[in-house]
Design a protein around this motif. Structure first.
Motif, mmCIF file in Angstrom:
data_model
loop_
_atom_site.group_PDB
_atom_site.id
_atom_site.type_symbol
_atom_site.label_atom_id
_atom_site.label_comp_id
_atom_site.label_asym_id
_atom_site.label_seq_id
_atom_site.Cartn_x
_atom_site.Cartn_y
_atom_site.Cartn_z
ATOM 1 N N TYR A 244 0.852 -1.217 0.000
ATOM 2 C CA TYR A 244 0.000 0.000 0.000
ATOM 3 C C TYR A 244 0.877 1.252 0.000
ATOM 4 N N THR A 245 1.946 1.198 0.794
ATOM 5 C CA THR A 245 2.856 2.353 0.907
ATOM 6 C C THR A 245 3.504 2.637 -0.452
ATOM 7 N N LEU A 246 3.855 1.547 -1.164
ATOM 8 C CA LEU A 246 4.455 1.686 -2.501
ATOM 9 C C LEU A 246 3.400 2.195 -3.492
ATOM 10 N N MET A 247 2.202 1.592 -3.437
ATOM 11 C CA MET A 247 1.129 1.955 -4.377
ATOM 12 C C MET A 247 0.749 3.428 -4.236
ATOM 13 N N GLU A 248 0.713 3.905 -2.998
ATOM 14 C CA GLU A 248 0.321 5.308 -2.761
ATOM 15 C C GLU A 248 1.477 6.272 -2.994
ATOM 16 N N GLY A 249 2.639 5.761 -3.350
ATOM 17 C CA GLY A 249 3.780 6.626 -3.661
ATOM 18 C C GLY A 249 4.381 7.300 -2.436
ATOM 19 N N VAL A 250 4.130 6.709 -1.268
ATOM 20 C CA VAL A 250 4.704 7.295 -0.045
ATOM 21 C C VAL A 250 6.233 7.240 -0.114
ATOM 22 N N GLY A 251 6.742 6.206 -0.736
ATOM 23 C CA GLY A 251 8.195 6.076 -0.908
ATOM 24 C C GLY A 251 8.488 5.125 -2.053
ATOM 25 N N THR A 252 9.713 5.139 -2.539
ATOM 26 C CA THR A 252 10.111 4.150 -3.545
ATOM 27 C C THR A 252 10.296 2.806 -2.835
ATOM 28 N N ALA A 253 10.374 1.737 -3.631
ATOM 29 C CA ALA A 253 10.598 0.406 -3.036
ATOM 30 C C ALA A 253 11.883 0.425 -2.208
ATOM 31 N N GLU A 254 12.913 1.048 -2.783
ATOM 32 C CA GLU A 254 14.210 1.072 -2.087
ATOM 33 C C GLU A 254 14.098 1.822 -0.753
ATOM 34 N N ASP A 255 13.369 2.959 -0.767
ATOM 35 C CA ASP A 255 13.252 3.737 0.473
ATOM 36 C C ASP A 255 12.390 3.024 1.514
ATOM 37 N N ILE A 256 11.334 2.357 1.047
ATOM 38 C CA ILE A 256 10.484 1.605 1.993
ATOM 39 C C ILE A 256 11.325 0.517 2.666
ATOM 40 N N ASP A 257 12.093 -0.217 1.844
ATOM 41 C CA ASP A 257 12.909 -1.302 2.404
ATOM 42 C C ASP A 257 14.019 -0.761 3.306
ATOM 43 N N LYS A 258 14.643 0.341 2.840
ATOM 44 C CA LYS A 258 15.720 0.927 3.645
ATOM 45 C C LYS A 258 15.160 1.392 4.998
ATOM 46 N N GLY A 259 13.994 2.039 4.951
ATOM 47 C CA GLY A 259 13.373 2.560 6.176
ATOM 48 C C GLY A 259 13.113 1.447 7.187
ATOM 49 N N MET A 260 12.566 0.329 6.691
ATOM 50 C CA MET A 260 12.203 -0.757 7.606
ATOM 51 C C MET A 260 13.422 -1.565 8.048
ATOM 52 N N LYS A 261 14.396 -1.679 7.123
ATOM 53 C CA LYS A 261 15.583 -2.470 7.457
ATOM 54 C C LYS A 261 16.429 -1.730 8.509
ATOM 55 N N LEU A 262 16.748 -0.489 8.209
ATOM 56 C CA LEU A 262 17.628 0.249 9.120
ATOM 57 C C LEU A 262 16.868 0.863 10.284
ATOM 58 N N GLY A 263 15.577 1.190 10.048
ATOM 59 C CA GLY A 263 14.808 1.873 11.091
ATOM 60 C C GLY A 263 14.221 0.937 12.124
ATOM 61 N N THR A 264 14.008 -0.321 11.745
ATOM 62 C CA THR A 264 13.386 -1.243 12.713
ATOM 63 C C THR A 264 14.235 -2.486 12.922
ATOM 64 N N ASN A 265 15.442 -2.443 12.344
ATOM 65 C CA ASN A 265 16.407 -3.529 12.559
ATOM 66 C C ASN A 265 15.931 -4.874 12.016
ATOM 67 N N HIS A 266 15.176 -4.847 10.887
ATOM 68 C CA HIS A 266 14.799 -6.106 10.243
ATOM 69 C C HIS A 266 15.938 -6.527 9.316
ATOM 70 N N PRO A 267 16.175 -7.829 9.160
ATOM 71 C CA PRO A 267 17.297 -8.252 8.297
ATOM 72 C C PRO A 267 17.093 -7.883 6.836
#
Ligand SMILES: NC(=O)c1ccc[n+]([C@@H]2O[C@H](COP(=O)([O-])OP(=O)(O)OC[C@H]3O[C@@H](n4cnc5c(N)ncnc54)[C@H](O)[C@@H]3O)[C@@H](O)[C@H]2O)c1
Length: 274
Positions: free
Chosen positions: A189-212
């Motif tokens: 949904y975040t990607l579809m609504e253009g909230v961020g690019t795929a790379e930024d969504i993944d970067k945000g969750m990986k580095l921001g929430t410590n997911h692998p």
């Protein structure tokens, strides 16, 4: 997933009959297993002798009938309830009466799968995590009729394979995907609504929430078809609109963009040279 389960079982000394109705998939599975054992030897996780012994323990067949001598079957076909029921109907006729039938389903009711067999007390959910040789958990799901003995055997087998067990009630998505998959769906949904690019969504969750890995990369890794099936099970099984699958996820699956396994999903992947 079937390949990973077979690899771990063979490394732990069990004889494995690997079965896939698609001969191409079976060939890929055998090639991937050879590669995996070679890599494990190179990384000194396995001796050459143990790798050869493990490889010898795996036989492969595209005919379900080959499973006749099995004591324990772990089904890992596509996440589709009618396909799984059809497979269990056949397996029930093929394997010996005392054999246990397990499903690696990520979300589908074990009680409903078991109901198509004449041995519903001997049907259990064994949800391995991906990649099976790396991930330490097996989520065990007891259907309403699963016996204590069968649950204990599935637990003992999981532990023999070096895994830790968590036990879930037979509810849509069980524990792990009830929590994980809505996050993956929300990433679409975040990607579809253009909230961020795929790379930024993944970067945000990986580095921001410590997911692998980020949720979109994870979806590619799991398979977008599997993710969509799980969301449909959650949505249909609970009737709660909060679980409705994201239209972008649906569209990717419609396009055949199923993720890493077909080299195209949210991201594009290079095909191996051979
Ligand atoms: N991919 C994951 O990350 C993951 C994690 C945990 C559990 N699972 C579960 O494991 C199961 C398999 O998922 P996958 O990602 O390995 O799927 P996949 O599409 O990669 O593999 C499924 C295989 O099943 C074969 N198949 C389909 N119908 C068959 C039949 N009737 N008889 C024999 N073979 C048949 C297909 O040819 C295919 O090779 C699903 O239930 C899924 O929910 C997947």
């Amino acid at each position: 997933m079937g390949t990973g389960i077979a690899q771990v079982a063979a490394m732990k000394g069990l004889d494995v009959i690997l079965c896939d109705s698609h001969s191409g998939a079976l060939e890929r599975s055998v090639i991937n297993t050879e590669r995996y054992f070679k890599r494990s030897v190179a990384k000194e996780k396995l001796t050459q002798e143990d790798a050869e012994a493990a490889a010898r323990r795996i036989s492969a067949s595209s005919d379900l009938q080959a499973l006749e001598p099995a004591d324990f079957v772990i089904e890992a076909i596509n996440e589709d309830e009618s396909s799984k029921k059809a497979a269990f109907l056949l397996l029930d006729q093929i394997v010996k009466p005392e054999a246990i039938l397990a499903s690696n389903t990520s979300s589908i009711s074990i009680t409903r799968i078991a109901a198509v067999t004449k041995r519903n007390s001997q049907v259990v959910g064994m949800h391995f995590m991906n990649p099976v040789p790396v991930m330490p958990l097996v989520e065990i799901i007891r259907g309403i009729a699963t016996s204590d003995e069968v649950f204990q055997t599935a637990k003992a087998l999981s532990e023999h394979l070096g895994k830790t067990v968590c036990l879930s009630l037979d509810r849509p998505g069980f524990i792990v995907n009830r929590i994980l998959m809505p996050m993956v769906n929300e990433a679409f949904y975040t990607l579809m609504e253009g909230v961020g690019t795929a790379e930024d969504i993944d970067k945000g969750m990986k580095l921001g929430t410590n997911h692998p890995m980020g949720p979109l990369q994870l979806a590619d890794f799991i398979g977008l078809d599997t993710c969509l099936s799980i969301m449909r099970v959650l949505h249909g099984g609970t009737g709660d609109p909060k679980y409705r699958p994201c239209p972008l996820l649906v569209q990717y699956v419609d396009a055949g963009w199923l993720g890493k396994k077909v080299y195209k999903g949210v991201y594009t992947y290079a095909k191996p040279l051979n």
